[in-house]
Structures are given as structure tokens and as C-alpha cells.
Design a protein around this motif. Sequence first.
Motif, PDB file in Angstrom:
ATOM      1  N   GLN A   1       0.111   8.607  -8.235  1.00  0.00           N
ATOM      2  CA  GLN A   1       0.334   8.484  -6.806  1.00  0.00           C
ATOM      3  C   GLN A   1       1.627   7.706  -6.538  1.00  0.00           C
ATOM      4  O   GLN A   1       1.963   6.790  -7.263  1.00  0.00           O
ATOM      5  CB  GLN A   1      -0.859   7.811  -6.112  1.00  0.00           C
ATOM      6  CG  GLN A   1      -0.975   6.308  -6.299  1.00  0.00           C
ATOM      7  CD  GLN A   1      -1.650   5.872  -7.587  1.00  0.00           C
ATOM      8  OE1 GLN A   1      -1.504   6.493  -8.625  1.00  0.00           O
ATOM      9  NE2 GLN A   1      -2.374   4.774  -7.519  1.00  0.00           N
ATOM     10  N   ALA A   2       2.333   8.117  -5.498  1.00  0.00           N
ATOM     11  CA  ALA A   2       3.496   7.353  -5.045  1.00  0.00           C
ATOM     12  C   ALA A   2       2.995   6.135  -4.292  1.00  0.00           C
ATOM     13  O   ALA A   2       1.945   6.173  -3.652  1.00  0.00           O
ATOM     14  CB  ALA A   2       4.362   8.221  -4.142  1.00  0.00           C
ATOM     15  N   THR A   3       3.728   5.032  -4.390  1.00  0.00           N
ATOM     16  CA  THR A   3       3.421   3.830  -3.624  1.00  0.00           C
ATOM     17  C   THR A   3       4.667   3.413  -2.865  1.00  0.00           C
ATOM     18  O   THR A   3       5.790   3.728  -3.266  1.00  0.00           O
ATOM     19  CB  THR A   3       2.943   2.677  -4.533  1.00  0.00           C
ATOM     20  OG1 THR A   3       3.972   2.370  -5.475  1.00  0.00           O
ATOM     21  CG2 THR A   3       1.657   3.030  -5.258  1.00  0.00           C
ATOM     22  N   LYS A   4       4.451   2.696  -1.775  1.00  0.00           N
ATOM     23  CA  LYS A   4       5.579   2.278  -0.950  1.00  0.00           C
ATOM     24  C   LYS A   4       5.219   1.002  -0.209  1.00  0.00           C
ATOM     25  O   LYS A   4       4.110   0.870   0.304  1.00  0.00           O
ATOM     26  CB  LYS A   4       5.888   3.394   0.038  1.00  0.00           C
ATOM     27  CG  LYS A   4       7.118   3.175   0.863  1.00  0.00           C
ATOM     28  CD  LYS A   4       7.401   4.408   1.699  1.00  0.00           C
ATOM     29  CE  LYS A   4       8.771   4.891   1.295  1.00  0.00           C
ATOM     30  NZ  LYS A   4       9.225   6.035   2.023  1.00  0.00           N
ATOM     31  N   TRP A   5       6.168   0.063  -0.170  1.00  0.00           N
ATOM     32  CA  TRP A   5       6.030  -1.143   0.630  1.00  0.00           C
ATOM     33  C   TRP A   5       6.622  -0.855   2.004  1.00  0.00           C
ATOM     34  O   TRP A   5       7.768  -0.438   2.110  1.00  0.00           O
ATOM     35  CB  TRP A   5       6.749  -2.311  -0.023  1.00  0.00           C
ATOM     36  CG  TRP A   5       6.095  -2.763  -1.291  1.00  0.00           C
ATOM     37  CD1 TRP A   5       6.469  -2.456  -2.566  1.00  0.00           C
ATOM     38  CD2 TRP A   5       4.947  -3.591  -1.401  1.00  0.00           C
ATOM     39  NE1 TRP A   5       5.619  -3.043  -3.456  1.00  0.00           N
ATOM     40  CE2 TRP A   5       4.674  -3.749  -2.775  1.00  0.00           C
ATOM     41  CE3 TRP A   5       4.118  -4.211  -0.479  1.00  0.00           C
ATOM     42  CZ2 TRP A   5       3.611  -4.512  -3.244  1.00  0.00           C
ATOM     43  CZ3 TRP A   5       3.062  -4.969  -0.937  1.00  0.00           C
ATOM     44  CH2 TRP A   5       2.812  -5.125  -2.315  1.00  0.00           C
ATOM     45  N   VAL A   6       5.834  -1.072   3.047  1.00  0.00           N
ATOM     46  CA  VAL A   6       6.215  -0.683   4.400  1.00  0.00           C
ATOM     47  C   VAL A   6       6.015  -1.857   5.355  1.00  0.00           C
ATOM     48  O   VAL A   6       5.012  -2.575   5.258  1.00  0.00           O
ATOM     49  CB  VAL A   6       5.340   0.512   4.863  1.00  0.00           C
ATOM     50  CG1 VAL A   6       5.665   0.919   6.280  1.00  0.00           C
ATOM     51  CG2 VAL A   6       5.494   1.691   3.922  1.00  0.00           C
TER      52      VAL A   6
ATOM     53  N   ARG B   1       5.436  -7.079   4.152  1.00  0.00           N
ATOM     54  CA  ARG B   1       5.232  -5.625   4.059  1.00  0.00           C
ATOM     55  C   ARG B   1       3.878  -5.355   3.417  1.00  0.00           C
ATOM     56  O   ARG B   1       3.365  -6.165   2.656  1.00  0.00           O
ATOM     57  CB  ARG B   1       6.333  -4.975   3.220  1.00  0.00           C
ATOM     58  CG  ARG B   1       7.730  -5.169   3.788  1.00  0.00           C
ATOM     59  CD  ARG B   1       8.780  -4.627   2.865  1.00  0.00           C
ATOM     60  NE  ARG B   1       8.666  -5.280   1.559  1.00  0.00           N
ATOM     61  CZ  ARG B   1       9.340  -4.906   0.473  1.00  0.00           C
ATOM     62  NH1 ARG B   1      10.169  -3.893   0.520  1.00  0.00           N
ATOM     63  NH2 ARG B   1       9.178  -5.538  -0.670  1.00  0.00           N
ATOM     64  N   VAL B   2       3.323  -4.192   3.714  1.00  0.00           N
ATOM     65  CA  VAL B   2       2.028  -3.798   3.172  1.00  0.00           C
ATOM     66  C   VAL B   2       2.231  -2.603   2.240  1.00  0.00           C
ATOM     67  O   VAL B   2       3.106  -1.762   2.473  1.00  0.00           O
ATOM     68  CB  VAL B   2       1.018  -3.490   4.299  1.00  0.00           C
ATOM     69  CG1 VAL B   2       1.433  -2.293   5.115  1.00  0.00           C
ATOM     70  CG2 VAL B   2      -0.382  -3.322   3.758  1.00  0.00           C
ATOM     71  N   LEU B   3       1.424  -2.558   1.197  1.00  0.00           N
ATOM     72  CA  LEU B   3       1.509  -1.456   0.237  1.00  0.00           C
ATOM     73  C   LEU B   3       0.632  -0.300   0.699  1.00  0.00           C
ATOM     74  O   LEU B   3      -0.531  -0.503   1.055  1.00  0.00           O
ATOM     75  CB  LEU B   3       1.046  -1.904  -1.152  1.00  0.00           C
ATOM     76  CG  LEU B   3       1.183  -0.830  -2.227  1.00  0.00           C
ATOM     77  CD1 LEU B   3       2.623  -0.751  -2.712  1.00  0.00           C
ATOM     78  CD2 LEU B   3       0.236  -1.075  -3.376  1.00  0.00           C
TER      79      LEU B   3
END
Length: 148
Positions: A118-123, A33-35
Motif C-alpha cells: 500500500q502507498a502511504t502519505k503524510w498529509v 500531519r496525519v498518515l
Amino acid sequence: MTDLDCPEGYVTLGKQLPTILVAAIALIDVDGRVLIAQRPEGKSMAGLWEFPGGKIEEGELPEEALIREAKEELNIDITASCLSPFAFASHSYEKFHLLMPLYLCRKWDGLVQGMEGQATKWVKISELNTYPMPPADDPLVAMLRDFF
């Protein structure tokens, strides 16, 4: 080709825009996954998702900028030897031209935390196109998807 012949949204060569140099990083975890990080309220393009990174300061190498930005924005430590140049974006916005190298990184120290609100998310890379991103990031998403 004249300005009148160009498709809407394209800028002809010769239009004088300041060039902004930024560097971005695609952190890739063990699950592939990419951040991505969401641009916070009050910044241009607020709410859009992007690869973390930032402006390259005067006299700074892109790798140095990413090491600094990773610490400031994400509270992680990376080294230049763990950064692999991948692709770059060259995109004209209304008031400036953006030149942005994208680096891949699979190794860092620390746990990712959004240090600037900032919000971060692994996608999953195959799902990146479901997140609204700045126009300059779109070709990078396609390149990542095709590479992985």
C-alpha cells in the motif's frame, strides 16, 4: 419512519447486517500531519485512502489490534500507553455494518513503510478532505479537522 421515508443511502434500524469491528489509528507526526494509506488493488474500495488499522480478532482489544496491525502493515512499534481513543465511526455498507474506533498516536518506534504494497502519505489534517476515503472515514476526517 418507514424504509420508504429514509433518505437514500441510510439504513433503518432493524435491518440485520453483520457487524464488523475494526480499529484505526491516526498517526500524527511532529509537523502535525496525519498518515493515510491507500487501499491496494484487489481489496474492496481499492484506491481509496484510509487511516491504517484492521480487523479486531476474537478476544483482542482494539489497542492490541492496532499494535499488531501497525507492525504488520507499517513496520512500526507502538505501545498501548501511546494510543489515545479519539472518536468512532458507525457506518452501514450494503452487506455489513462497520464499527471503527479511531485512536490518536504521536509516538512510535521505526520508520513507516507500507509492508503490504500500500502507498502511504503524510498529509496536513486540513487537506485530508482532498483524498477520496471510504464513507465511514468521512465523519472522522471532519472531527480531526475540527479538533486540530
